[in-house]
Design an enzyme around this catalytic site. Structure first.
Site, PDB file in Angstrom:
ATOM      1  N   TYR A 159       0.836  -1.211   0.000  1.00 40.39           N
ATOM      2  CA  TYR A 159       0.000   0.000   0.000  1.00 40.39           C
ATOM      3  C   TYR A 159       0.875   1.268   0.000  1.00 40.39           C
ATOM      4  O   TYR A 159       0.497   2.315  -0.519  1.00 40.39           O
ATOM      5  CB  TYR A 159      -0.970  -0.028   1.186  1.00 40.39           C
ATOM      6  CG  TYR A 159      -2.189   0.825   0.977  1.00 40.39           C
ATOM      7  CD1 TYR A 159      -3.042   0.614  -0.108  1.00 40.39           C
ATOM      8  CD2 TYR A 159      -2.494   1.862   1.852  1.00 40.39           C
ATOM      9  CE1 TYR A 159      -4.158   1.406  -0.304  1.00 40.39           C
ATOM     10  CE2 TYR A 159      -3.614   2.658   1.665  1.00 40.39           C
ATOM     11  CZ  TYR A 159      -4.440   2.435   0.583  1.00 40.39           C
ATOM     12  OH  TYR A 159      -5.544   3.226   0.390  1.00 40.39           O
ATOM     13  N   LYS A 166      -3.183   8.439   2.730  1.00 40.98           N
ATOM     14  CA  LYS A 166      -4.423   8.267   3.510  1.00 40.98           C
ATOM     15  C   LYS A 166      -4.252   8.819   4.926  1.00 40.98           C
ATOM     16  O   LYS A 166      -5.196   9.357   5.508  1.00 40.98           O
ATOM     17  CB  LYS A 166      -4.826   6.788   3.561  1.00 40.98           C
ATOM     18  CG  LYS A 166      -5.301   6.226   2.228  1.00 40.98           C
ATOM     19  CD  LYS A 166      -6.446   7.000   1.636  1.00 40.98           C
ATOM     20  CE  LYS A 166      -7.036   6.334   0.401  1.00 40.98           C
ATOM     21  NZ  LYS A 166      -7.888   7.266  -0.356  1.00 40.98           N
TER      22      LYS A 166
HETATM   23  P1  NAD Z   1     -11.786   3.971  -8.519  1.00 41.81           P
HETATM   24  O1  NAD Z   1     -10.571   3.772  -9.370  1.00 41.81           O
HETATM   25  O2  NAD Z   1     -13.067   3.526  -9.053  1.00 41.81           O
HETATM   26  O3  NAD Z   1     -11.910   5.488  -8.078  1.00 41.81           O
HETATM   27  C1  NAD Z   1     -10.812   6.365  -7.972  1.00 41.81           C
HETATM   28  C2  NAD Z   1     -11.215   7.628  -8.681  1.00 41.81           C
HETATM   29  O4  NAD Z   1     -10.187   8.622  -8.588  1.00 41.81           O
HETATM   30  C3  NAD Z   1     -11.450   7.399 -10.181  1.00 41.81           C
HETATM   31  O5  NAD Z   1     -12.730   7.849 -10.529  1.00 41.81           O
HETATM   32  C4  NAD Z   1     -10.393   8.246 -10.843  1.00 41.81           C
HETATM   33  O6  NAD Z   1     -10.792   8.786 -12.087  1.00 41.81           O
HETATM   34  C5  NAD Z   1     -10.239   9.336  -9.807  1.00 41.81           C
HETATM   35  N1  NAD Z   1      -9.030  10.134 -10.016  1.00 41.81           N
HETATM   36  C6  NAD Z   1      -7.737   9.745  -9.948  1.00 41.81           C
HETATM   37  N2  NAD Z   1      -6.938  10.793 -10.228  1.00 41.81           N
HETATM   38  C7  NAD Z   1      -7.749  11.851 -10.491  1.00 41.81           C
HETATM   39  C8  NAD Z   1      -7.523  13.204 -10.839  1.00 41.81           C
HETATM   40  N3  NAD Z   1      -6.295  13.705 -10.992  1.00 41.81           N
HETATM   41  N4  NAD Z   1      -8.601  14.012 -11.025  1.00 41.81           N
HETATM   42  C9  NAD Z   1      -9.856  13.541 -10.894  1.00 41.81           C
HETATM   43  N5  NAD Z   1     -10.130  12.276 -10.536  1.00 41.81           N
HETATM   44  C10 NAD Z   1      -9.082  11.436 -10.356  1.00 41.81           C
HETATM   45  O7  NAD Z   1     -11.446   3.222  -7.156  1.00 41.81           O
HETATM   46  P2  NAD Z   1     -12.190   3.218  -5.747  1.00 41.81           P
HETATM   47  O8  NAD Z   1     -11.687   2.012  -5.074  1.00 41.81           O
HETATM   48  O9  NAD Z   1     -13.632   3.431  -5.926  1.00 41.81           O
HETATM   49  O10 NAD Z   1     -11.538   4.459  -5.016  1.00 41.81           O
HETATM   50  C11 NAD Z   1     -12.298   5.512  -4.452  1.00 41.81           C
HETATM   51  C12 NAD Z   1     -11.710   5.929  -3.116  1.00 41.81           C
HETATM   52  O11 NAD Z   1     -11.886   4.871  -2.179  1.00 41.81           O
HETATM   53  C13 NAD Z   1     -10.208   6.208  -3.169  1.00 41.81           C
HETATM   54  O12 NAD Z   1      -9.921   7.282  -2.297  1.00 41.81           O
HETATM   55  C14 NAD Z   1      -9.635   4.917  -2.624  1.00 41.81           C
HETATM   56  O13 NAD Z   1      -8.337   5.085  -2.092  1.00 41.81           O
HETATM   57  C15 NAD Z   1     -10.656   4.627  -1.536  1.00 41.81           C
HETATM   58  N6  NAD Z   1     -10.657   3.261  -1.008  1.00 41.81           N
HETATM   59  C16 NAD Z   1     -10.767   2.189  -1.844  1.00 41.81           C
HETATM   60  C17 NAD Z   1     -10.756   0.908  -1.309  1.00 41.81           C
HETATM   61  C18 NAD Z   1     -10.865  -0.301  -2.204  1.00 41.81           C
HETATM   62  O14 NAD Z   1     -10.501  -1.391  -1.755  1.00 41.81           O
HETATM   63  N7  NAD Z   1     -11.337  -0.181  -3.420  1.00 41.81           N
HETATM   64  C19 NAD Z   1     -10.670   0.727   0.084  1.00 41.81           C
HETATM   65  C20 NAD Z   1     -10.572   1.840   0.901  1.00 41.81           C
HETATM   66  C21 NAD Z   1     -10.576   3.116   0.354  1.00 41.81           C
END
Ligand code: NAD
Length: 259
Positions: A159, A166
């Site tokens: 990570y 985070k």
């Molecule tokens: P995802 O890839 O679907 O979403 C991430 C989003 O960030 C995407 O829509 C992407 O286009 C956007 N992004 C990245 N760079 C960007 C930029 N410069 N400008 C605008 N948008 C941008 O993945 P996700 O898992 O839905 O992630 C969403 C959030 O949840 C993130 O903060 C991620 O760290 C967090 N998260 C995810 C998990 C998991 O296991 N999937 C667990 C805990 C937290």
């Protein structure tokens, strides 16, 4: 009547129908909210977001291209939203990025300065820059929420720099909560367990993490995106009126286990 009936707000971070932001959008729509959806610029990106929202049965969605690392694009996005909504009640930050080359076990010490800076900029600072613009559109107070992960506090193999981002996101949440509380604006994070999305699949060793959660978490299963959506509804609604600066785990209880 839905819990968010008549509410308007912004959901940043839909890439496709697996995105956590899409689950949140779906849950918000079911509770009566209307959302604007800023998304990564580009035709392909817009097509995917439209398709995801079609699947979520959100009719005629308000889409705006916005790279959150660009101040001019953020300004233009908030101007466009103000023209349409006048004021907002919530803002969801579900955005993160780090160069996947450095999201593998054993390479954290090799993270270059520019990779580190970009991860922190897109994944943490963007919350501050969004909150600065959103507070001007929340005359009745409101709810801002970000998405975080257990790797902010514990060293999770692979990570790496995202864990550092985070930790920064969670600290930003507390400082924003402290400062914006007098305007009635609450700021919280949801710490989701692993979910299969574009972003999570970039983390080396993620399949092991899914298996580990099934074995060790009190609920012995991984979570579903809809469960994050339900918690986001709670945070956006009056049900959480006394909650700010908090991090709420939606992780099958994994974080409480001390094995
Ligand atoms: P995802 O890839 O679907 O979403 C991430 C989003 O960030 C995407 O829509 C992407 O286009 C956007 N992004 C990245 N760079 C960007 C930029 N410069 N400008 C605008 N948008 C941008 O993945 P996700 O898992 O839905 O992630 C969403 C959030 O949840 C993130 O903060 C991620 O760290 C967090 N998260 C995810 C998990 C998991 O296991 N999937 C667990 C805990 C937290």
């Amino acid at each position: 009547m839905g819990l968010l009936e008549g509410q308007r707000g912004i959901v940043f971070g839909i890439a496709n129908d697996r995105s956590i932001a899409c689950h949140i959008a779906n849950a918000f729509a079911k509770e009566g909210a209307t959302c604007a959806f800023p998304h990564l610029p580009g035709e392909k990106s817009e097509r995917r977001v439209r398709k995801a929202l079609d699947g979520a049965e959100i009719v005629d969605p308000f889409l705006i291209p916005c790279d959150v690392s660009n101040d001019d694009e953020l300004d233009a996005t908030f101007v466009a939203i103000r023209e349409k909504f006048d004021s907002i009640d919530f803002l969801v930050h579900s955005v993160a990025f780090a160069d996947r080359t450095y999201l593998k076990p054993g390479v954290f010490a090799d993270t270059p300065r520019d990779v580190f800076a970009q991860a922190l900029d897109i994944s943490a600072y963007s919350l501050v820059s969004m909150a600065r613009r959103a507070k001007e559109m929340m005359p009745r107070g409101g709810s801002i929420m970000g998405m975080t992960y257990y790797g902010s506090d514990k060293a999770v193999p692979g990570y790496n720099v995202m864990g550092v981002a985070k930790a920064a996101l969670e600290a930003c949440t507390r400082y924003l909560a402290l400062e914006l509380g007098e305007k009635g604006i609450r700021v919280n994070t949801i710490s989701a367990g692993p979910i299969k999305t574009l972003s999570s699949m970039a983390v080396g060793g993620i399949d092991e993490i899914f298996k580990w959660v099934e074995q060790k978490a009190p609920l012995h299963r991984n979570i579903e995106g809809g469960e994050v959506g339900k918690t986001a509804v709670y945070l956006a609604s009056d049900l959480s009126s006394g909650v700010t600066g908090e991090n709420i785990f939606v992780d099958s209880g994994y974080n409480i286990v001390g094995l």
